[in-house]
Write a protein that holds these residues in place. Structure first.
Motif, PDB file in Angstrom:
ATOM      1  N   CYS A 304       1.117  -1.307  -0.123  1.00 51.19           N
ATOM      2  CA  CYS A 304       0.006   0.040  -0.356  1.00 51.19           C
ATOM      3  C   CYS A 304       0.550   1.615   0.263  1.00 51.19           C
ATOM      4  CB  CYS A 304      -1.037   0.207   0.851  1.00 51.19           C
ATOM      5  SG  CYS A 304      -0.420  -0.030   2.998  1.00 51.19           S
ATOM      6  N   THR A 305       0.469   2.445  -0.316  1.00 48.48           N
ATOM      7  CA  THR A 305       0.730   3.594  -0.578  1.00 48.48           C
ATOM      8  C   THR A 305       0.009   4.553   0.824  1.00 48.48           C
ATOM      9  OG1 THR A 305      -0.786   5.035  -1.692  1.00 48.48           O
ATOM     10  CG2 THR A 305       1.553   3.883  -2.248  1.00 48.48           C
ATOM     11  N   ALA A 306       0.988   5.083   1.743  1.00 51.38           N
ATOM     12  CA  ALA A 306       0.344   5.972   2.912  1.00 51.38           C
ATOM     13  C   ALA A 306       1.756   6.813   3.359  1.00 51.38           C
ATOM     14  CB  ALA A 306       0.867   4.402   4.052  1.00 51.38           C
ATOM     15  N   GLY A 307       0.756   7.491   4.021  1.00 58.56           N
ATOM     16  CA  GLY A 307       1.799   8.619   4.949  1.00 58.56           C
ATOM     17  C   GLY A 307       0.669  10.314   4.099  1.00 58.56           C
ATOM     18  N   GLY A 308       0.494   9.979   3.061  1.00 56.37           N
ATOM     19  CA  GLY A 308       0.489  11.310   1.830  1.00 56.37           C
ATOM     20  C   GLY A 308       1.550  11.798   0.986  1.00 56.37           C
ATOM     21  N   ARG A 309       2.081  10.803   1.677  1.00 57.45           N
ATOM     22  CA  ARG A 309       3.780  11.016   0.540  1.00 57.45           C
ATOM     23  C   ARG A 309       4.020  10.096  -0.397  1.00 57.45           C
ATOM     24  NH1 ARG A 309       5.098  16.378   0.288  1.00 57.45           N
ATOM     25  NH2 ARG A 309       7.311  15.896   0.258  1.00 57.45           N
ATOM     26  N   GLY A 310       3.312   9.280  -0.794  1.00 57.89           N
ATOM     27  CA  GLY A 310       2.687   7.852  -1.940  1.00 57.89           C
ATOM     28  C   GLY A 310       3.763   7.547  -1.219  1.00 57.89           C
ATOM     29  N   GLN A 311       4.939   6.881  -0.375  1.00 60.60           N
ATOM     30  CA  GLN A 311       5.642   5.814   0.226  1.00 60.60           C
ATOM     31  C   GLN A 311       5.046   5.098  -0.155  1.00 60.60           C
ATOM     32  OE1 GLN A 311       8.907   6.382   0.303  1.00 60.60           O
ATOM     33  NE2 GLN A 311       8.760   4.308   0.076  1.00 60.60           N
ATOM     34  N   LEU A 312       5.397   3.712  -0.638  1.00 56.78           N
ATOM     35  CA  LEU A 312       5.123   2.211  -0.984  1.00 56.78           C
ATOM     36  C   LEU A 312       5.776   1.635   0.254  1.00 56.78           C
ATOM     37  CD1 LEU A 312       3.807   0.140  -3.054  1.00 56.78           C
ATOM     38  CD2 LEU A 312       6.269   0.202  -4.174  1.00 56.78           C
ATOM     39  N   TYR A 313       4.211   1.067   0.585  1.00 59.56           N
ATOM     40  CA  TYR A 313       5.038  -0.102   1.450  1.00 59.56           C
ATOM     41  C   TYR A 313       4.770  -1.946   0.564  1.00 59.56           C
ATOM     42  CZ  TYR A 313       5.721   4.106   5.283  1.00 59.56           C
ATOM     43  OH  TYR A 313       6.087   4.649   5.819  1.00 59.56           O
ATOM     44  N   MET A 314       5.715  -2.200   0.969  1.00 63.68           N
ATOM     45  CA  MET A 314       5.149  -3.883   1.486  1.00 63.68           C
ATOM     46  C   MET A 314       5.185  -5.015   2.307  1.00 63.68           C
ATOM     47  SD  MET A 314       6.738  -3.706  -2.660  1.00 63.68           S
ATOM     48  CE  MET A 314       6.061  -5.807  -3.407  1.00 63.68           C
ATOM     49  N   TRP A 315       5.135  -6.171   2.383  1.00 64.12           N
ATOM     50  CA  TRP A 315       5.147  -7.243   2.830  1.00 64.12           C
ATOM     51  C   TRP A 315       4.304  -8.587   2.701  1.00 64.12           C
ATOM     52  CZ3 TRP A 315       1.875  -2.954   3.432  1.00 64.12           C
ATOM     53  CH2 TRP A 315      -0.188  -3.264   3.537  1.00 64.12           C
ATOM     54  N   GLY A 316       5.458  -9.352   3.370  1.00 64.28           N
ATOM     55  CA  GLY A 316       5.002 -11.240   2.832  1.00 64.28           C
ATOM     56  C   GLY A 316       6.657 -11.467   1.709  1.00 64.28           C
ATOM     57  N   LYS A 317       6.226 -11.780   1.058  1.00 62.91           N
ATOM     58  CA  LYS A 317       6.900 -12.980  -0.281  1.00 62.91           C
ATOM     59  C   LYS A 317       7.117 -11.521  -1.104  1.00 62.91           C
ATOM     60  CE  LYS A 317       8.710 -17.010  -2.502  1.00 62.91           C
ATOM     61  NZ  LYS A 317       9.416 -16.556  -1.936  1.00 62.91           N
ATOM     62  N   VAL A 318       8.752 -10.726  -1.173  1.00 60.58           N
ATOM     63  CA  VAL A 318       8.152  -9.967  -1.999  1.00 60.58           C
ATOM     64  C   VAL A 318      10.005  -9.910  -3.405  1.00 60.58           C
ATOM     65  CG1 VAL A 318       7.893  -8.383  -0.584  1.00 60.58           C
ATOM     66  CG2 VAL A 318      10.065  -8.290  -0.061  1.00 60.58           C
ATOM     67  N   LYS A 319      10.564 -10.831  -2.691  1.00 61.64           N
ATOM     68  CA  LYS A 319      11.479 -11.934  -3.918  1.00 61.64           C
ATOM     69  C   LYS A 319      11.480 -12.719  -3.819  1.00 61.64           C
ATOM     70  CE  LYS A 319      14.761 -10.702  -1.021  1.00 61.64           C
ATOM     71  NZ  LYS A 319      16.377  -9.468  -0.412  1.00 61.64           N
ATOM     72  N   ASN A 320      12.222 -13.248  -4.951  1.00 64.29           N
ATOM     73  CA  ASN A 320      12.623 -14.820  -4.664  1.00 64.29           C
ATOM     74  C   ASN A 320      13.254 -15.825  -3.746  1.00 64.29           C
ATOM     75  OD1 ASN A 320      10.574 -15.212  -7.595  1.00 64.29           O
ATOM     76  ND2 ASN A 320      12.260 -15.249  -8.905  1.00 64.29           N
ATOM     77  N   SER A 321      14.412 -14.891  -3.792  1.00 69.78           N
ATOM     78  CA  SER A 321      15.233 -15.516  -3.121  1.00 69.78           C
ATOM     79  C   SER A 321      15.131 -14.190  -1.467  1.00 69.78           C
ATOM     80  CB  SER A 321      16.645 -16.040  -2.893  1.00 69.78           C
ATOM     81  OG  SER A 321      16.952 -14.711  -3.729  1.00 69.78           O
ATOM     82  N   GLY A 322      15.908 -15.604  -0.477  1.00 70.45           N
ATOM     83  CA  GLY A 322      15.742 -14.602   1.592  1.00 70.45           C
ATOM     84  C   GLY A 322      14.951 -14.744   1.563  1.00 70.45           C
ATOM     85  N   ASP A 323      14.741 -13.442   3.101  1.00 70.64           N
ATOM     86  CA  ASP A 323      13.652 -13.955   3.669  1.00 70.64           C
ATOM     87  C   ASP A 323      12.414 -12.597   3.154  1.00 70.64           C
ATOM     88  OD1 ASP A 323      15.274 -15.087   5.313  1.00 70.64           O
ATOM     89  OD2 ASP A 323      15.992 -13.705   6.296  1.00 70.64           O
ATOM     90  N   GLU A 324      11.887 -12.909   3.831  1.00 74.56           N
ATOM     91  CA  GLU A 324      10.136 -12.485   3.860  1.00 74.56           C
ATOM     92  C   GLU A 324      10.524 -11.347   4.309  1.00 74.56           C
ATOM     93  OE1 GLU A 324       9.201 -16.087   6.577  1.00 74.56           O
ATOM     94  OE2 GLU A 324      10.099 -15.623   4.451  1.00 74.56           O
ATOM     95  N   TRP A 325       8.976 -10.616   4.683  1.00 77.29           N
ATOM     96  CA  TRP A 325       8.967  -9.144   5.050  1.00 77.29           C
ATOM     97  C   TRP A 325       7.650  -9.387   6.119  1.00 77.29           C
ATOM     98  CZ3 TRP A 325       9.870  -4.551   1.169  1.00 77.29           C
ATOM     99  CH2 TRP A 325      11.569  -4.179   0.644  1.00 77.29           C
ATOM    100  N   MET A 326       8.113  -9.387   6.997  1.00 76.96           N
ATOM    101  CA  MET A 326       7.119  -9.981   7.958  1.00 76.96           C
ATOM    102  C   MET A 326       6.173  -8.814   8.617  1.00 76.96           C
ATOM    103  SD  MET A 326       7.611 -13.303   8.485  1.00 76.96           S
ATOM    104  CE  MET A 326       6.455 -13.457  10.011  1.00 76.96           C
ATOM    105  N   TYR A 327       6.937  -7.574   8.260  1.00 72.74           N
ATOM    106  CA  TYR A 327       5.939  -6.520   8.814  1.00 72.74           C
ATOM    107  C   TYR A 327       5.769  -5.542   7.171  1.00 72.74           C
ATOM    108  CZ  TYR A 327      10.330  -4.878  10.399  1.00 72.74           C
ATOM    109  OH  TYR A 327      11.687  -4.494  10.864  1.00 72.74           O
ATOM    110  N   PRO A 328       4.702  -4.629   7.125  1.00 74.87           N
ATOM    111  CA  PRO A 328       5.653  -3.623   5.933  1.00 74.87           C
ATOM    112  C   PRO A 328       6.466  -2.868   6.545  1.00 74.87           C
ATOM    113  CG  PRO A 328       2.630  -3.366   7.376  1.00 74.87           C
ATOM    114  CD  PRO A 328       4.146  -3.928   7.820  1.00 74.87           C
ATOM    115  N   LYS A 329       6.574  -2.146   5.331  1.00 80.03           N
ATOM    116  CA  LYS A 329       8.655  -1.910   5.211  1.00 80.03           C
ATOM    117  C   LYS A 329       8.421  -0.705   4.218  1.00 80.03           C
ATOM    118  CE  LYS A 329      11.417  -4.985   6.977  1.00 80.03           C
ATOM    119  NZ  LYS A 329      12.537  -6.342   6.158  1.00 80.03           N
ATOM    120  N   PRO A 330       8.923  -0.239   4.398  1.00 80.50           N
ATOM    121  CA  PRO A 330       9.135   1.343   3.142  1.00 80.50           C
ATOM    122  C   PRO A 330       9.907   0.460   1.834  1.00 80.50           C
ATOM    123  CG  PRO A 330      10.320   2.092   4.964  1.00 80.50           C
ATOM    124  CD  PRO A 330       9.328   0.683   5.210  1.00 80.50           C
ATOM    125  N   VAL A 331       9.439   0.478   0.872  1.00 77.10           N
ATOM    126  CA  VAL A 331      10.713   0.538  -0.512  1.00 77.10           C
ATOM    127  C   VAL A 331      11.111   1.337  -0.751  1.00 77.10           C
ATOM    128  CG1 VAL A 331      10.450  -0.228  -2.711  1.00 77.10           C
ATOM    129  CG2 VAL A 331       8.628  -1.186  -1.059  1.00 77.10           C
TER     130      VAL A 331
END
Length: 343
Positions: A304-331
């Motif tokens: 989602c985007t949030a904060g009124g500035r269009g910053q994108l946040y993602m969480w979950g399995k966001v890439k093919n390798s490596g750890d998943e993002w367990m909570y929302p992180k700004p891209v």
């Protein structure tokens, strides 16, 4: 989006350009019959559009909305004049044309021609649409009651049938369930279909043992659209569905998630399933969602985007390798764009 496919509404030419409208561009596979399936002879890559391409039936048509999904192998496009086009796999009648014939090119759903269709959602094998009068129609697979007709008698519905909801403003589909938004006070969000992971949001997965002599778990389907009691005091204004999870935002800008929790796609820093809406804590105070922010859900991730500035946040399995993002992180790769002022 369907596997290996992408669609977008863009500034068009010819008639669409003359009217100041938008034209559809499409890239990816056009072989819906083999999409996501193993094929003998290794011909999976044939029939792919490698760059954005105009689809002949939609040239000059002002397209205002496109519905696709992470579990779907079909697409729906809505024109500015309320017509509904569908194409793709159709083994369960999910295109709404009264048959089960595959269509590789967009075709108008003729039985909806007397309505002005303003919204649509597509699931794995079903489709739901919304009219400007607040009515909702559905077609396709109804094994789990995901069409919201109140009945499981017909497993496959090849033509549009009315859903048991009123004053509908939007409809979104997961793989085998549907979420409707309504303007009815106290019932702003309703769900129907498969409850296996709690994705319907009613506090249960409706699991029971089908056989006394052995462990054979089944999940009692819900064919009647039912308002989510946990959100009865909220006005839900945005919703998105992954394969088996749901993300929603209310009029106060707070974000809630529920359903399958694997890979942290619910954003609660854990992987357990949530059977009813749970507040995502990071999207509060100065980081709530505004009217122009968006939410999205993939098969194993959310954003989602949030904060009124269009910053994108993602969480979950966001890439093919490596750890998943367990909570929302700004891209962070998009932080510059989020801070840009658009004239």
């Amino acid at each position: 989006m369907p596997a290996s496919a992408a669609v977008a509404a863009a500034g068009g030419e010819e008639k669409a350009a003359e009217a100041g409208g938008r034209e559809l561009l499409y890239c990816g596979t056009v072989r819906f019959d083999i999409m996501g399936r193993k094929v003998k002879g290794g011909h999976e890559g044939r029939g792919n559009l490698v760059s954005p391409t105009r689809l002949r039936p939609l040239v000059g048509v002002d397209i205002r909305f496109v519905a696709s999904g992470c579990a779907a192998c079909h697409c729906v496009a809505l024109s500015a004049d309320g017509r509904c086009f569908s194409w793709g796999r159709n083994e369960n009648g999910q295109l709404g044309h009264g048959d089960t014939l595959l269509r590789n090119l967009p075709t108008v759903v003729s039985e909806l021609s007397k309505y002005n269709i303003i919204a649509a959602g597509v699931g794995r094998k079903h489709t739901v649409v919304v009219t400007d009068e607040g009515k909702s129609f559905a077609f396709g697979d109804n094994k789990y009651g995901q069409l919201g007709t109140g009945s499981l008698k017909t497993g496959t519905v090849v033509s549009p049938v009315p859903c048991l909801v009123t004053e509908v403003t939007n409809a979104v589909c997961g793989a085998d369930f549907t979420v409707w938004l309504s303007s009815v006070e106290g019932s702003s969000i309703l769900t129907a279909g498969l409850p296996q992971y709690g994705q319907l949001g009613h506090g249960s997965n409706n699991e029971y043992n089908a056989k006394v002599s052995s462990v054979s778990l089944v999940y009692d389907p819900q064919p009647h659209p039912r308002a989510i009691a946990a959100l009865s005091g909220n006005t839900v204004v945005k919703v998105a569905c992954g394969t088996n999870h749901t993300v929603a935002a209310d009029s106060s800008g707070f974000v809630y998630t529920w359903g399958f929790g694997g890979y942290g796609r619910l954003g609660h820093n854990e992987q357990k399933d949530e059977w009813q809406p749970r507040l995502v804590k990071i999207f509060q105070k100065n980081n709530i969602l505004g009217p122009n922010d968006i939410i999205s859900a993939g098969s194993a991730s959310s954003a989602c985007t949030a904060g009124g500035r269009g910053q994108l946040y993602m969480w979950g399995k966001v890439k093919n390798s490596g750890d998943e993002w367990m909570y929302p992180k700004p891209v962070m790769d998009l932080r510059f764009l989020a801070n840009c002022e658009i004239p």
